[in-house]
Design an enzyme around this catalytic site. Structure first.
Site, mmCIF file in Angstrom:
data_model
loop_
_atom_site.group_PDB
_atom_site.id
_atom_site.type_symbol
_atom_site.label_atom_id
_atom_site.label_comp_id
_atom_site.label_asym_id
_atom_site.label_seq_id
_atom_site.Cartn_x
_atom_site.Cartn_y
_atom_site.Cartn_z
ATOM 1 N N LYS A 183 -42.525 3.738 5.070
ATOM 2 C CA LYS A 183 -42.712 5.184 4.831
ATOM 3 C C LYS A 183 -42.165 5.447 3.427
ATOM 4 C CE LYS A 183 -41.220 8.841 4.498
ATOM 5 N NZ LYS A 183 -41.325 9.581 3.210
ATOM 6 N N SER A 236 -30.991 9.317 -0.793
ATOM 7 C CA SER A 236 -29.766 10.069 -1.065
ATOM 8 C C SER A 236 -28.750 9.880 0.073
ATOM 9 C CB SER A 236 -30.109 11.553 -1.192
ATOM 10 O OG SER A 236 -30.656 12.006 0.022
ATOM 11 N N CYS A 291 -30.341 4.530 -9.225
ATOM 12 C CA CYS A 291 -29.095 4.589 -8.453
ATOM 13 C C CYS A 291 -28.012 3.748 -9.109
ATOM 14 C CB CYS A 291 -29.330 4.119 -7.036
ATOM 15 S SG CYS A 291 -29.723 2.383 -6.979
ATOM 16 N N GLU A 391 -23.715 13.491 -7.713
ATOM 17 C CA GLU A 391 -24.792 12.697 -8.309
ATOM 18 C C GLU A 391 -25.827 13.658 -8.901
ATOM 19 O OE1 GLU A 391 -27.563 10.661 -5.621
ATOM 20 O OE2 GLU A 391 -27.626 9.004 -7.044
HETATM 21 P P1 NAD Z 1 -34.230 11.296 -0.546
HETATM 22 O O1 NAD Z 1 -33.052 10.976 0.294
HETATM 23 O O2 NAD Z 1 -34.563 12.713 -0.784
HETATM 24 O O3 NAD Z 1 -35.550 10.652 0.109
HETATM 25 C C1 NAD Z 1 -35.574 9.295 0.503
HETATM 26 C C2 NAD Z 1 -36.571 9.141 1.653
HETATM 27 O O4 NAD Z 1 -36.121 9.921 2.766
HETATM 28 C C3 NAD Z 1 -37.964 9.626 1.310
HETATM 29 O O5 NAD Z 1 -38.893 8.719 1.859
HETATM 30 C C4 NAD Z 1 -38.042 10.997 1.980
HETATM 31 O O6 NAD Z 1 -39.339 11.333 2.405
HETATM 32 C C5 NAD Z 1 -37.122 10.853 3.170
HETATM 33 N N1 NAD Z 1 -36.437 12.106 3.519
HETATM 34 C C6 NAD Z 1 -36.073 13.116 2.670
HETATM 35 N N2 NAD Z 1 -35.441 14.089 3.353
HETATM 36 C C7 NAD Z 1 -35.393 13.698 4.641
HETATM 37 C C8 NAD Z 1 -34.860 14.291 5.829
HETATM 38 N N3 NAD Z 1 -34.244 15.459 5.814
HETATM 39 N N4 NAD Z 1 -34.982 13.616 6.991
HETATM 40 C C9 NAD Z 1 -35.598 12.412 7.026
HETATM 41 N N5 NAD Z 1 -36.117 11.809 5.930
HETATM 42 C C10 NAD Z 1 -36.027 12.436 4.758
HETATM 43 O O7 NAD Z 1 -34.038 10.492 -1.913
HETATM 44 P P2 NAD Z 1 -34.944 10.568 -3.219
HETATM 45 O O8 NAD Z 1 -34.708 11.872 -3.876
HETATM 46 O O9 NAD Z 1 -36.331 10.154 -2.906
HETATM 47 O O10 NAD Z 1 -34.292 9.379 -4.070
HETATM 48 C C11 NAD Z 1 -33.175 9.535 -4.903
HETATM 49 C C12 NAD Z 1 -31.923 9.128 -4.184
HETATM 50 O O11 NAD Z 1 -32.013 7.780 -3.748
HETATM 51 C C13 NAD Z 1 -30.690 9.166 -5.088
HETATM 52 O O12 NAD Z 1 -29.633 9.716 -4.357
HETATM 53 C C14 NAD Z 1 -30.433 7.714 -5.413
HETATM 54 O O13 NAD Z 1 -29.103 7.400 -5.737
HETATM 55 C C15 NAD Z 1 -30.838 7.073 -4.133
HETATM 56 N N6 NAD Z 1 -31.136 5.660 -4.327
HETATM 57 C C16 NAD Z 1 -30.241 4.766 -3.855
HETATM 58 C C17 NAD Z 1 -30.465 3.417 -4.037
HETATM 59 C C18 NAD Z 1 -29.494 2.405 -3.527
HETATM 60 O O14 NAD Z 1 -29.842 1.238 -3.508
HETATM 61 N N7 NAD Z 1 -28.311 2.777 -3.100
HETATM 62 C C19 NAD Z 1 -31.624 2.972 -4.693
HETATM 63 C C20 NAD Z 1 -32.529 3.924 -5.148
HETATM 64 C C21 NAD Z 1 -32.268 5.273 -4.950
#
Ligand code: NAD
Length: 505
Positions: A183, A236, A291, A391
Site C-alpha cells: 500500500k 511518520s 528521514c 520533524e
Molecule cells: P505518513 O505517516 O503520513 O504516511 C505513511 C503511510 O501511512 C502512507 O502510505 C499513508 O497513506 C498512510 N497513512 C497516513 N495516515 C494514516 C492514518 N491515519 N492511518 C493509517 N495509515 C495512514 O508519512 P509520509 O508523510 O508519507 O512520509 C514522511 C514521513 O515518513 C516522515 O515522518 C519521515 O521521517 C518518515 N520516514 C521514515 C523513514 C524511516 O526509515 N524511519 C523512511 C522514510 C520516511
C-alpha cells in the site's frame, strides 16, 4: 503516450494491481496526484475500499501455498530478472519519480540504485535462508533448523521514497516465500504499479505481489485482517505508533519505522570545507524530505563561525528548481499543504527567537507555481524550541551551539528521535566514544547520511522505530521468516537385518 494524453487533457489513472492485473475498483473515491514542480494535477489514484483490500488478500492467500513451496533457486531467479528489468527501465522510472515526487532526476536515480541493491541482496536468498544442522546433537539424535515464510505480508510506505522504500520490503519478503500486499503513499503511487508489472515480467506468478492504492481505509483493513501475518510500515511517528499498536493487537508481527530529527555534530578539529559540503547535501538534498536528512547541526566549542564561513556561500549557490533539470540541487516539496506547513515552521522559528540567517520564504523560486521553498538556516536555536524538537521534513536546517563534546552527546541522546546522526572530526578517540555512547540507530563518522547498505540493516532507535527488528539485510530475512527446529532420532533400521522374534517394547 503521455504527450497524447496531455494533448487530450486526459488524466492518467493509477489503479490497484491484484492477481497479476490492473484491478477495476468498485470504490468511487479518488485522490489527486500533482506534479509538484508545476502544481498541476498529473494523475488520479483510486482509493481502495474494504472490498478491494479483501480481493488483494484473497489473491495473496491463494498464491501463498504454491509460491511458498516454489524451490528457493526459482524464487531467486525471479529476483535476478527483476533486477535486470529495473536496470532496463530505470531512466523512465526516475522520470516518473521526478514528476510525482519532485526530486531531481539524479537524486531519483540514486534512490532507485539504493532499492536495486536490496533486490541484489534478495537474489542471494538460497544462501541467506539456509538453516543449521547439528549432527549427533544427542546420542543418535540430529537437530536441524529452517526458516519458513509467514504467509501474506503487507507493506505500507511513505511519499518520500516511492521507489526505494517498497524495495526495502517486498523483494526480501517474496524471496523468502511470502506473498505481499503493498500500500504505497497516495501522494506518489505510480512507481508501485511499475514494480508490480516488472515483477510479473520477471516471472512472478499472479497474486504473489499485489498493490492496493489508497489511504487509511486500506491501511486499517490490512492491520485488522486476520489473514495478514506481518506488517512493515515506514512513515511518520504518529502513524507508526498507530500501525504498531493496531497490528500487534491483531496478532501480527510488525515493524514500524517512524519519523526523525537527525543531528550532525561538528568538533572544532573537523575539516570545515568537508563539513560544509556534506552538510549542504544532507540538509537540503531532496528538499529535506529524507528521514535521514540532517535537520540540526550541533557546533561544539568554537566551530560555529568557521563552519558558517564555509556553509553560507554553499547555501547561496544551491540551485533550486524543477527536478527535470539535472543541474538543480533541490526540487519542490511534495504538496502545497506540506510546503505551507514547512513555511509555518519558519514563521515559528522566528517567533521562538532563533536567528534566521537564510530565509527560504524569500527565494526567487517561491514565485513559481510549483511547491518550492528555498533553503533555510536558523542559528542560535535552543533545545526547547519546536523548530528543533519537531520533524519539519523540509529544507530547514537549525544550528545549535554547545560548549563541549559531552553537551553534544547529551543533546542528541535527550532527543525523542533516534534515527541517524553523524559526527565530523579528525579525532578517532572522540569518534569512537560517540559511536559507542550515542542513543541512535545509525551513526556516520565523517559520513553525513549513514544509510546502511543492503547487506546491513536499516533502523532507528527511540521513537524512530516501533518493533524489534530493523528493515532489509539479515534483519529483513529474519522478519519475514520464522524459525522451525527439528530434532530427529531414527530407531534401529533395516541395516540391523530382519528380526523374526515377536515384537515387544
Ligand atoms: P505518513 O505517516 O503520513 O504516511 C505513511 C503511510 O501511512 C502512507 O502510505 C499513508 O497513506 C498512510 N497513512 C497516513 N495516515 C494514516 C492514518 N491515519 N492511518 C493509517 N495509515 C495512514 O508519512 P509520509 O508523510 O508519507 O512520509 C514522511 C514521513 O515518513 C516522515 O515522518 C519521515 O521521517 C518518515 N520516514 C521514515 C523513514 C524511516 O526509515 N524511519 C523512511 C522514510 C520516511
Amino acid at each position: 503516450m503521455a504527450e497524447k494524453a496531455a494533448a487530450l487533457n486526459v488524466i492518467r489513472k493509477i489503479p490497484h494491481w491484484i492477481n497479476g492485473q490492473m484491478h477495476e475498483s468498485g470504490s468511487d473515491r479518488y485522490g489527486e496526484v500533482f506534479d509538484s514542480a508545476t502544481g498541476e494535477q498529473c494523475a488520479e489514484v483510486v482509493m481502495a475500499d474494504e472490498a478491494d483490500v479483501d480481493a488483494a488478500i484473497q489473491s495473496a492467500q491463494e498464491a501463498f501455498s504454491s509460491w511458498s513451496r516454489t524451490p528457493v533457486l526459482k524464487r531467486s531467479r525471479v529476483m535476478f530478472r527483476f533486477k535486470e528489468l529495473i536496470e532496463r527501465d530505470r531512466k523512465g522510472i526516475a522520470a516518473l519519480l521526478t514528476q510525482e515526487h519532485g526530486k531531481v532526476l539524479h537524486d531519483a536515480d540514486g534512490s532507485i540504485q539504493r532499492g536495486l541493491e536490496v533486490v541484489e541482496f534478495a537474489c542471494g536468498i538460497p544462501h541467506l535462508i539456509k538453516g543449521e544442522y547439528s549432527d549427533q546433537a544427542g546420542t543418535g539424535v540430529d537437530t536441524y533448523s529452517m526458516r519458513q515464510p509467514l504467509g501474506v505480508c503487507a507493506g505500507i510506505t511513505p511519499f518520500n521514497f516511492p521507489a526505494m522504500v517498497p524495495l526495502w520490503m517486498f523483494p526480501i519478503a517474496i524471496a523468502c516465500g511470502n506473498t505481499f500486499i503493498l500500500k504505497p503513499s497516495e501522494k506518489d503511487p505510480g512507481c508501485s504499479l511499475k514494480w508490480a508489472e516488472l515483477m510479473q515480467e520477471a516471472g512472478l506468478p499472479p497474486g504473489v505481489l499485489n498493490v492496493v492504492q489508497g489511504d487509511h481505509v486500506a491501511v486499517n483493513s490490512l492491520l485488522t485482517d486476520s489473514r495478514i501475518a506481518a506488517v512493515s510500515f515506514v512513515g511518520s511517528t504518529a502513524v507508526a505508533e498507530h500501525v504498531y499498536r493496531t497490528a500487534a493487537e491483531h496478532g501480527k508481527r510488525v515493524q514500524a519505522l517512524g519519523g526523525a530529527m537527525n543531528h550532525l555534530v561538528v568538533l572544532p578539529d573537523a575539516d570545515m570545507e568537508q563539513v560544509a559540503d556534506a552538510l549542504v547535501g544532507a540538509a537540503y538534498g531532496s528538499a529535506g524530505e529524507r528521514c535521514m536528512a540532517i535537520a540540526a547541526v550541533v557546533t561544539v566549542g568554537d566551530s560555529a563561525e568557521p563552519l558558517l564561513e564555509k556553509l553560507l556561500p554553499r547555501i547561496d549557490a544551491l540551485k533550486v528548481g524543477p527536478g527535470t533539470d539535472n543541474n538543480n540541487d533541490m526540487g519542490p516539496l511534495i504538496t502545497a499543504e506540506h510546503r505551507d506547513k514547512v513555511r509555518s515552521y519558519i514563521d515559528l522559528g522566528e517567533e521562538e527567537g532563533a536567528k534566521l540567517v537564510v530565509d527560504g520564504r524569500q527565494h526567487e523560486i517561491t514565485k513559481s507555481s510549483g511547491y518550492f521553498l528555498g533553503p533555510t538556516l536558523f542559528d542560535h536555536t535552543t533545545p526547547d524550541m519546536r523548530v528543533y524538537k519537531e520533524e519539519i521534513f523540509g529544507p530547514v536546517l537549525t544550528m545549535i551551539r554547545v560548549e563541549t563534546f559531552d553537551d553534544a552527546i547529551k543533546l542528541v541522546n535527550d532527543h525523542e528521535y533516534g534515527n541517524g546522526t553523524a559526527i565530523f572530526t579528525r579525532d578517532g578517540d572522540a569518534a569512537r566514544e560517540f559511536a559507542s555512547g550515542i542513543q541512535v540507530g545509525m551513526i556516520g563518522i565523517n559520513v553525513p547520511i549513514p544509510v546502511p547498505l543492503a547487506f546491513h540493516s536499516f533502523g532507528g532507535w527511540k521513537r524512530s522505530l516501533f518493533g524489534d527488528m530493523s528493515i532489509y539485510g539479515m534483519e529483513g530475512v529474519r522478519f519475514y521468516t520464522r524459525l522451525k527446529t527439528v530434532t530427529s532420532r531414527w530407531p534401529t533400521g533395516i541395516r540391523a537385518g530382519a528380526d523374526f522374534s515377536m515384537p515387544t517394547m
